[in-house]
Write an enzyme that holds these catalytic residues in place. Structure first.
Site, short mmCIF file in Angstrom:
data_model
loop_
_atom_site.label_atom_id
_atom_site.label_comp_id
_atom_site.label_asym_id
_atom_site.label_seq_id
_atom_site.Cartn_x
_atom_site.Cartn_y
_atom_site.Cartn_z
N ARG A 58 0.83 -1.20 0.00
CA ARG A 58 0.00 0.00 0.00
C ARG A 58 0.87 1.26 0.00
O ARG A 58 0.96 1.99 -0.97
CB ARG A 58 -0.95 -0.01 1.22
CG ARG A 58 -2.15 0.91 1.09
CD ARG A 58 -1.90 2.36 1.43
NE ARG A 58 -1.36 2.55 2.78
CZ ARG A 58 -0.88 3.70 3.22
NH1 ARG A 58 -0.86 4.75 2.43
NH2 ARG A 58 -0.39 3.80 4.45
N ASP A 59 1.58 1.52 1.11
CA ASP A 59 2.34 2.77 1.26
C ASP A 59 3.49 2.85 0.27
O ASP A 59 3.88 3.94 -0.18
CB ASP A 59 2.87 2.87 2.70
CG ASP A 59 3.04 4.31 3.15
OD1 ASP A 59 2.77 5.22 2.35
OD2 ASP A 59 3.45 4.53 4.31
N HIS A 85 4.70 3.93 13.07
CA HIS A 85 4.86 3.93 11.62
C HIS A 85 5.90 5.01 11.29
O HIS A 85 5.59 6.20 11.35
CB HIS A 85 3.50 4.24 10.98
CG HIS A 85 3.50 4.40 9.49
ND1 HIS A 85 3.02 3.43 8.65
CD2 HIS A 85 3.92 5.40 8.69
CE1 HIS A 85 3.12 3.84 7.38
NE2 HIS A 85 3.68 5.04 7.39
N HIS A 136 8.99 6.74 8.86
CA HIS A 136 9.66 6.89 7.58
C HIS A 136 11.13 7.23 7.87
O HIS A 136 11.43 7.87 8.87
CB HIS A 136 9.00 8.00 6.74
CG HIS A 136 7.73 7.56 6.10
ND1 HIS A 136 7.53 7.57 4.75
CD2 HIS A 136 6.58 7.06 6.64
CE1 HIS A 136 6.31 7.10 4.47
NE2 HIS A 136 5.71 6.79 5.60
N CYS A 169 8.64 10.26 -0.17
CA CYS A 169 8.03 11.43 0.45
C CYS A 169 7.60 12.36 -0.67
O CYS A 169 8.43 12.78 -1.47
CB CYS A 169 9.06 12.11 1.36
SG CYS A 169 8.42 13.56 2.20
N ASN A 212 9.44 4.59 3.79
CA ASN A 212 9.25 3.96 5.10
C ASN A 212 10.54 3.28 5.55
O ASN A 212 11.39 2.97 4.73
CB ASN A 212 8.16 2.89 4.99
CG ASN A 212 6.83 3.43 4.52
OD1 ASN A 212 6.71 3.82 3.37
ND2 ASN A 212 5.86 3.47 5.39
#
Lengths: 302, 302
Positions: free
Chosen positions: B12-13, B204, B206, B237, B246
């Site tokens: 997803r991310d 979570h 990054h 980003c 991440n």
């Protein structure tokens, strides 16, 4: 604010592994720019054989051409007695000796046993005695050896003791190929610090497996206040092409500054010098903050 | 051994920000491979508008095609009520709601106020009540906002409370653009944990400015045992082209494993899946361990 000392190694540990020779003028310019950022110490070059490390074949010329700032210590790495003579002739403020905790790594690195290395160091220490030049003793592979694997931590203590018997001013515990883990850093630093609370200890980390700044946090928790780092994260690992090098100086300073430590470094100037270095090298470097900006660099809403 | 739960967000991310659409079959294959590594949770996709995130336009197909392992939680991100309906139709094990602590970021991200977001969440929670689907509440920009800068930490506590009133099962504190520093992580996690010691908290992070794994260390020190991470460090980003995404799953698992934490993950298999992902994407990913190898991967002496 707690003071953390930042020691720059890009001109030596970074440039030695580059594909291309950086012209002498550029090296001098780089050191001069670094000298004005508030960094505590700069490892300017290595008085090693030009055949072994051709990238640093201009060691004398660099050392003699730089503009020295009063508050900066200009250190040089020396592998042997001849290196000590050359460093003295160039009025290096300090020389950095290197022996590995791992017998195998020492033989690969300097083609002699650890015992033989320390015998040579004794000659160097006698030669430099009374000259006013400081000696720093580095223990490579303190946190692991790429050939032998785990390191006997008691041997680290024994070799620190050997260095101190030589009269070194400071000790560097080096994670030569990025094998240190945070818990291990805390444990080994505690062990060394509790035995010698007044000896300046430097931690030299590589970010080979991404743990570099996590290791710094644990080093600080264990009371260590001196850190080697390389501008832009320059450097690498001879065993792992594509792996990152030393921890990145500006990423380190950025983290520490926003944790309210006093590094004495002007972060904006440092980032500027890192971008200058990248422009000299014509390739991307691993530093993150120079790409992402500081956490206080905000974005317009629309 | 202390257990740390690893939650994978690359599908997803990571994939949402890629330049190219990853074919549905490859996504399914990736999730299936991840499912067998021992990871605790996988954020499979996002039930967002295909126009907003075209890379995830195949959300339903992916969710319906994956082979589910009993011990893995398959979660999906949903931005609104329609997303909840879609997630329910696909029998997602959990849905992940996102609101930002920063008012400005929330408006930029979902075009409404934080108040309006939580009103919508109330409708979603009512709709899902009794269906057996778990809800996780994510607070974006918990550690800083790229528009507003510093975050009022009391507001984090207030919004955690709002989520808990909705009946969420867990809370994710997200460092959306990599602004968290280790001291801050410890402080905020301590604050939330001391107030709600029994609520599962996920961090979570990054690695935008290189502090990702250092932040994990401080999160663990504050008692948080669940971490989102992205295979290969995939992601990025939107504000800083070239910045890393991440924290990298295999780098995280590698660090934790060699610190004697139990992640339940087979690290070698995970590194294999990361290399597979890199081959799917045709570009280098930021992960370090996949390039440098594990610290136990030794080199021959000659």
């Amino acid at each position: 604010m707690e003071r953390i000392y930042i020691q720059e190694v890009a001109p030596r540990d970074g440039l030695q592994i580059e594909d291309q020779f950086l012209p002498t003028d550029a090296k001098v310019d780089l050191v001069n720019k670094l000298s004005k950022t508030g960094i505590d110490k700069i490892e300017v070059t290595s008085f090693v054989s030009p055949k072994a490390v051709p990238n640093l074949r201009d060691a004398e010329e660099v050392m003699k051409s730089i503009d020295r700032q009063r508050d900066v210590t200009y250190t040089t790495l020396i592998p042997n007695f001849r290196g000590a003579e050359r460093a003295l002739a160039c009025a290096s403020d300090e020389v950095n000796l290197v022996a590995s905790v791992s017998e195998t790594h020492n033989r690969k690195n300097v083609r002699q046993s650890v015992k033989a290395s320390f015998e040579n160091f004794q000659d160097i220490a006698s030669f430099l005695s009374g000259t006013g030049m400081a000696i720093n003793g580095t223990l490579a592979t303190t946190f692991g050896c790429p050939f032998e694997g785990s390191i006997n931590e008691d041997r680290v203590v024994v070799l620190v003791d050997r260095y101190l018997e030589l009269g070194v001013k400071g000790i560097t515990l080096a994670d030569t190929t990025g094998m240190a883990t945070p818990k291990q850093v805390y444990r080994i630093c505690q062990k060394v610090r509790s035995r010698w609370p007044d000896i300046p200890i430097t931690l030299h980390f590589h970010n080979t497996r991404g743990m570099g700044l996590a290791n710094v946090i644990e080093g600080i928790r264990a009371g260590v206040d001196r850190y080697d780092a390389s501008l832009g994260g320059l450097g690498g690992c001879p065993f792992a092409p594509g792996a990152t090098g030393n921890i990145c100086t500006e990423d380190l300073v950025h983290m520490l500054q926003f944790m309210d430590y006093d590094t004495n470094v002007n972060l904006d100037e440092l980032i500027g010098v890192s971008k200058y270095l990248e422009s000299l090298l014509n390739h991307e470097v691993p530093g993150q903050v120079m790409k992402a900006g500081k956490i206080t660099d905000l974005y317009p809403v629309s």
